[in-house]
Design a protein around this motif. Structure first.
Motif, PDB file in Angstrom:
ATOM      1  N   MET A 100       0.817  -1.195   0.000  1.00 22.19           N
ATOM      2  CA  MET A 100       0.000   0.000   0.000  1.00 22.19           C
ATOM      3  C   MET A 100       0.855   1.250   0.000  1.00 22.19           C
ATOM      4  N   SER A 101       1.991   1.213   0.674  1.00 19.88           N
ATOM      5  CA  SER A 101       2.856   2.376   0.737  1.00 19.88           C
ATOM      6  C   SER A 101       3.627   2.532  -0.543  1.00 19.88           C
ATOM      7  N   ASN A 102       3.884   3.802  -0.897  1.00 19.38           N
ATOM      8  CA  ASN A 102       4.766   4.117  -1.988  1.00 19.38           C
ATOM      9  C   ASN A 102       5.414   5.446  -1.686  1.00 19.38           C
ATOM     10  N   ASN A 103       6.283   5.920  -2.563  1.00 15.97           N
ATOM     11  CA  ASN A 103       7.015   7.134  -2.285  1.00 15.97           C
ATOM     12  C   ASN A 103       6.626   8.251  -3.230  1.00 15.97           C
ATOM     13  N   GLN A 104       6.554   9.442  -2.696  1.00 13.39           N
ATOM     14  CA  GLN A 104       6.307  10.646  -3.462  1.00 13.39           C
ATOM     15  C   GLN A 104       7.294  11.663  -2.946  1.00 13.39           C
ATOM     16  N   GLY A 105       8.362  11.887  -3.729  1.00 16.75           N
ATOM     17  CA  GLY A 105       9.439  12.700  -3.211  1.00 16.75           C
ATOM     18  C   GLY A 105      10.141  11.943  -2.120  1.00 16.75           C
ATOM     19  N   ASN A 106      10.355  12.604  -0.972  1.00 17.66           N
ATOM     20  CA  ASN A 106      11.039  11.969   0.156  1.00 17.66           C
ATOM     21  C   ASN A 106      10.063  11.554   1.247  1.00 17.66           C
ATOM     22  N   THR A 107       8.751  11.736   1.014  1.00 19.59           N
ATOM     23  CA  THR A 107       7.774  11.472   2.055  1.00 19.59           C
ATOM     24  C   THR A 107       6.963  10.231   1.741  1.00 19.59           C
ATOM     25  N   PRO A 108       7.090   9.174   2.541  1.00 20.00           N
ATOM     26  CA  PRO A 108       6.259   7.987   2.333  1.00 20.00           C
ATOM     27  C   PRO A 108       4.794   8.340   2.580  1.00 20.00           C
ATOM     28  N   ILE A 109       3.899   7.788   1.788  1.00 16.00           N
ATOM     29  CA  ILE A 109       2.475   8.042   1.959  1.00 16.00           C
ATOM     30  C   ILE A 109       1.711   6.726   1.888  1.00 16.00           C
ATOM     31  N   LEU A 110       0.429   6.767   2.270  1.00 15.02           N
ATOM     32  CA  LEU A 110      -0.412   5.589   2.150  1.00 15.02           C
ATOM     33  C   LEU A 110      -1.054   5.561   0.770  1.00 15.02           C
ATOM     34  N   ASP A 111      -1.871   6.543   0.460  1.00 12.58           N
ATOM     35  CA  ASP A 111      -2.437   6.591  -0.887  1.00 12.58           C
ATOM     36  C   ASP A 111      -2.521   8.013  -1.424  1.00 12.58           C
ATOM     37  N   GLY A 112      -1.831   8.927  -0.785  1.00 12.56           N
ATOM     38  CA  GLY A 112      -1.709  10.268  -1.342  1.00 12.56           C
ATOM     39  C   GLY A 112      -2.639  11.313  -0.766  1.00 12.56           C
ATOM     40  N   ALA A 113      -3.508  10.967   0.169  1.00 10.10           N
ATOM     41  CA  ALA A 113      -4.432  11.955   0.705  1.00 10.10           C
ATOM     42  C   ALA A 113      -3.670  13.037   1.466  1.00 10.10           C
ATOM     43  N   ALA A 114      -4.085  14.282   1.279  1.00  8.46           N
ATOM     44  CA  ALA A 114      -3.464  15.405   1.967  1.00  8.46           C
ATOM     45  C   ALA A 114      -4.400  15.902   3.062  1.00  8.46           C
ATOM     46  N   LEU A 115      -3.889  15.985   4.292  1.00  9.11           N
ATOM     47  CA  LEU A 115      -4.674  16.445   5.429  1.00  9.11           C
ATOM     48  C   LEU A 115      -4.157  17.811   5.881  1.00  9.11           C
ATOM     49  N   PRO A 116      -4.992  18.608   6.576  1.00  8.37           N
ATOM     50  CA  PRO A 116      -4.572  19.937   7.007  1.00  8.37           C
ATOM     51  C   PRO A 116      -3.389  19.863   7.971  1.00  8.37           C
ATOM     52  N   ILE A 117      -2.401  20.701   7.746  1.00  6.50           N
ATOM     53  CA  ILE A 117      -1.242  20.733   8.635  1.00  6.50           C
ATOM     54  C   ILE A 117      -1.647  21.178  10.037  1.00  6.50           C
ATOM     55  N   ALA A 118      -2.819  21.832  10.166  1.00  4.87           N
ATOM     56  CA  ALA A 118      -3.286  22.260  11.485  1.00  4.87           C
ATOM     57  C   ALA A 118      -3.488  21.083  12.426  1.00  4.87           C
ATOM     58  N   LEU A 119      -3.625  19.869  11.885  1.00  5.30           N
ATOM     59  CA  LEU A 119      -3.725  18.697  12.751  1.00  5.30           C
ATOM     60  C   LEU A 119      -2.440  18.451  13.525  1.00  5.30           C
ATOM     61  N   LEU A 120      -1.367  19.037  13.067  1.00  7.63           N
ATOM     62  CA  LEU A 120      -0.109  18.924  13.806  1.00  7.63           C
ATOM     63  C   LEU A 120      -0.227  19.578  15.179  1.00  7.63           C
ATOM     64  N   ASP A 121      -1.091  20.597  15.296  1.00  4.10           N
ATOM     65  CA  ASP A 121      -1.318  21.238  16.598  1.00  4.10           C
ATOM     66  C   ASP A 121      -1.705  20.205  17.649  1.00  4.10           C
ATOM     67  N   GLN A 135       6.551  22.674   6.990  1.00  5.83           N
ATOM     68  CA  GLN A 135       5.337  22.198   7.648  1.00  5.83           C
ATOM     69  C   GLN A 135       5.289  22.643   9.101  1.00  5.83           C
ATOM     70  N   ILE A 136       6.418  22.538   9.788  1.00  2.75           N
ATOM     71  CA  ILE A 136       6.474  22.936  11.202  1.00  2.75           C
ATOM     72  C   ILE A 136       6.141  24.417  11.355  1.00  2.75           C
ATOM     73  N   GLU A 137       6.598  25.233  10.411  1.00  4.19           N
ATOM     74  CA  GLU A 137       6.347  26.679  10.459  1.00  4.19           C
ATOM     75  C   GLU A 137       5.012  27.043   9.820  1.00  4.19           C
ATOM     76  N   ARG A 138       4.264  26.027   9.358  1.00  5.19           N
ATOM     77  CA  ARG A 138       2.941  26.193   8.758  1.00  5.19           C
ATOM     78  C   ARG A 138       2.996  26.969   7.446  1.00  5.19           C
ATOM     79  N   GLN A 139       4.133  26.902   6.779  1.00  8.58           N
ATOM     80  CA  GLN A 139       4.217  27.496   5.443  1.00  8.58           C
ATOM     81  C   GLN A 139       3.687  26.526   4.396  1.00  8.58           C
ATOM     82  N   ASN A 140       3.761  25.248   4.708  1.00 10.03           N
ATOM     83  CA  ASN A 140       3.120  24.214   3.900  1.00 10.03           C
ATOM     84  C   ASN A 140       1.830  23.841   4.617  1.00 10.03           C
ATOM     85  N   GLN A 141       0.708  23.925   3.934  1.00 11.10           N
ATOM     86  CA  GLN A 141      -0.590  23.794   4.593  1.00 11.10           C
ATOM     87  C   GLN A 141      -1.106  22.365   4.711  1.00 11.10           C
ATOM     88  N   HIS A 142      -0.295  21.377   4.309  1.00 14.11           N
ATOM     89  CA  HIS A 142      -0.779  20.005   4.330  1.00 14.11           C
ATOM     90  C   HIS A 142       0.263  19.040   4.884  1.00 14.11           C
TER      91      HIS A 142
END
Length: 345
Positions: free
Chosen positions: A1-22, A48-55
């Protein structure tokens, strides 16, 4: 199920709000743990940590939940420990604002179900009103592996955030979960203000009829109407296949009330001719028959999994003229007969 997109492993590519990091950062702070470990394990970038990337990716979100689980207090459900850190309005700006400025519990639930994919694209939410109760059914579209149960609990906890905005008198809402409790059941019930049933056939949050009309303390008509209008105009949900969604919503509403679900009634409901409706659906790559079948089969799955109704009555409730027609249609979609599906669920 996992694959690579750039340097970030993902499950199927869904992007979630970075605000969940809070949520993860605040939980780490409460446990006096080093957030640098969270960032490292879940591979959060500086942007992402600085919230410049929103996902964040769904893989990162899974790792965030795993990290929180690993530092949690033993013997107490993770969802209970994290309840204070699940944002009341859920990250999503207008979505959260609309959900707690709605007029009633029912209107708030409708907003949540309609627009939740904008902040939780890994779930599809279904709202079924059977006249006496309202059932919110979260269908997870991504396999989160060993944290799936904790995530299902957290998602149900989010829906139950309504308890902060409205008085929900006894009997309280009921939560059904498919796994065994991960701690004392009383912890769940005290924290989320609901009755919990475990080892059930499906994940479902059920609100009683008397809950739905309860007003929200935070209702603001002007704000709600402004925000809701903005949501409708900007949401991808309404931009894509808007006629399909209207037909699907109308079908779900009518089938749960045992009302006719022919193209004639739906076209009248939408104030268009049957021919116009057929043309619009064709432009969106679907048809009334396809949408009707999907809604009927989804409702049948719900009844087969969550009730003891005989198959013949379920066939009738889903608009089929005979058990055999229902069985053929059900098997063509699911690959199983209704009885086989019920036995597996």
């Amino acid at each position: 199920m996992s694959n690579n997109q750039g340097n970030t492993p993902i499950l199927d590519g869904a992007a979630l709000p970075i605000a969940l990091l809070d949520m993860g950062e605040n939980f780490y702070a409460s446990r006096q743990a080093n957030t640098a470990d969270l960032y490292r394990r879940a591979q959060f970038s500086q942007e992402q940590i600085e919230r410049q990337n929103q996902h964040m990716s769904d893989w990162q979100f899974r790792e965030l939940i795993r990290c929180c689980r690993d530092i949690a207090m033993p013997g107490k459900p993770l969802s209970v420990q994290m309840a204070d850190f699940i944002p009341i309005t859920v990250p999503g700006g207008m979505f959260g604002l609309a959900s707690f400025t709605a007029k009633s519990v029912q209107q708030s639930l409708e907003v949540m179900v309609s627009f939740s994919p904008t902040v939780m694209p890994t779930y599809r939410f279904e709202l079924i009103n059977d006249g006496c109760k309202c059932h919110v059914i979260p269908h997870c579209k991504t396999d989160f592996g060993d944290v799936q149960h904790q995530l299902n609990e957290a998602v149900c906890g989010y829906i139950l955030n309504l308890r902060h905005f409205a008085k929900l008198p006894d009997p309280k809402p009921t939560v059904q979960l498919t796994h065994e409790p991960m701690g004392d059941v009383s912890d769940y019930e005290k924290t989320f203000g609901a009755n919990f049933l475990f080892s059930q056939k499906m994940v479902c949050i059920t609100f009683e009829k008397h809950h739905l009309s309860r007003p929200l303390y935070t209702h603001n008509r002007a704000t709600f109407e402004q925000v809701y209008a903005s949501l409708k105009s900007t949401s991808e949900i309404t931009k894509k296949s808007s006629n399909s969604k209207k037909v699907t919503d109308a079908l779900r509403s009518r089938i749960s009330r045992l009302q006719p679900i022919s193209s004639t009634q739906i076209a009248d409901h939408m104030n268009v001719s049957e021919r116009t409706l057929a043309r619009r659906l064709q432009q969106e790559g679907t048809s009334f028959a396809e949408l009707k079948q999907q809604v009927c089969i989804d409702y049948a799955k719900y009844l087969l999994s969550g009730s003891e109704l005989p198959v013949c009555k379920i066939a009738h409730a889903c608009g089929y003229s005979s058990d055999s027609n229902f069985a053929r249609a059900f098997k063509s979609v699911t690959g199983l007969t209704p009885k086989e599906f019920r036995a597996l669920n």
